[in-house]
Design a protein around this motif. Sequence first.
Motif: not given
Length: 159
Positions: A27, A30-31, A34-35, A37-38, A45, A48, A67
């Motif tokens: 993770m 992948l941070d 993911v950031r 994406w959020v 997500l 989150v 989460t």
Amino acid sequence: MTAVAAGLRPRRSVLWNVAWRTLYRVMRILDPLVRSWVANRLPGLDGVVEIRVPGRRTGRERRALLTLLGHDGNWYLGHPNGIAQWQRNAEAAGWLEVDPPAAHGPRFRPARLLAGPERDAVIGATPVQQPFPANLLYRLSLRHVAAVGVYHRLEPIAL
């Protein structure tokens, strides 16, 4: 349903300890994805949030994506594999900020949950509220999470 509620005894697992540690290392890699994406509010997500907390040694702002769990009108954050650094920092500071902020504001006091019905209920709600594929991992590791997971209730702080 938690391991305790299902009649299963909480049990620490070496396998799940290694699996969760490995997952969190992945993770970190992948941070940035993911950031993004959020930040772009893409589906998948929901729930989150980013937390901000001062580091307990340096005082520098530390950030983490987590989460946000809801149960009985309260908010909770936790870690399935023992206490995490963000939790140590939040406990030392006595507060953390959640982004996006809640109706009560962005700042909260973390209250660590002790063994008991509230903690069991939150752990039971966790697999349902986690995004895929984390929800599956939580379901499979429920006994381990019940044995070693550390969860906090977020209590609003008026600014």
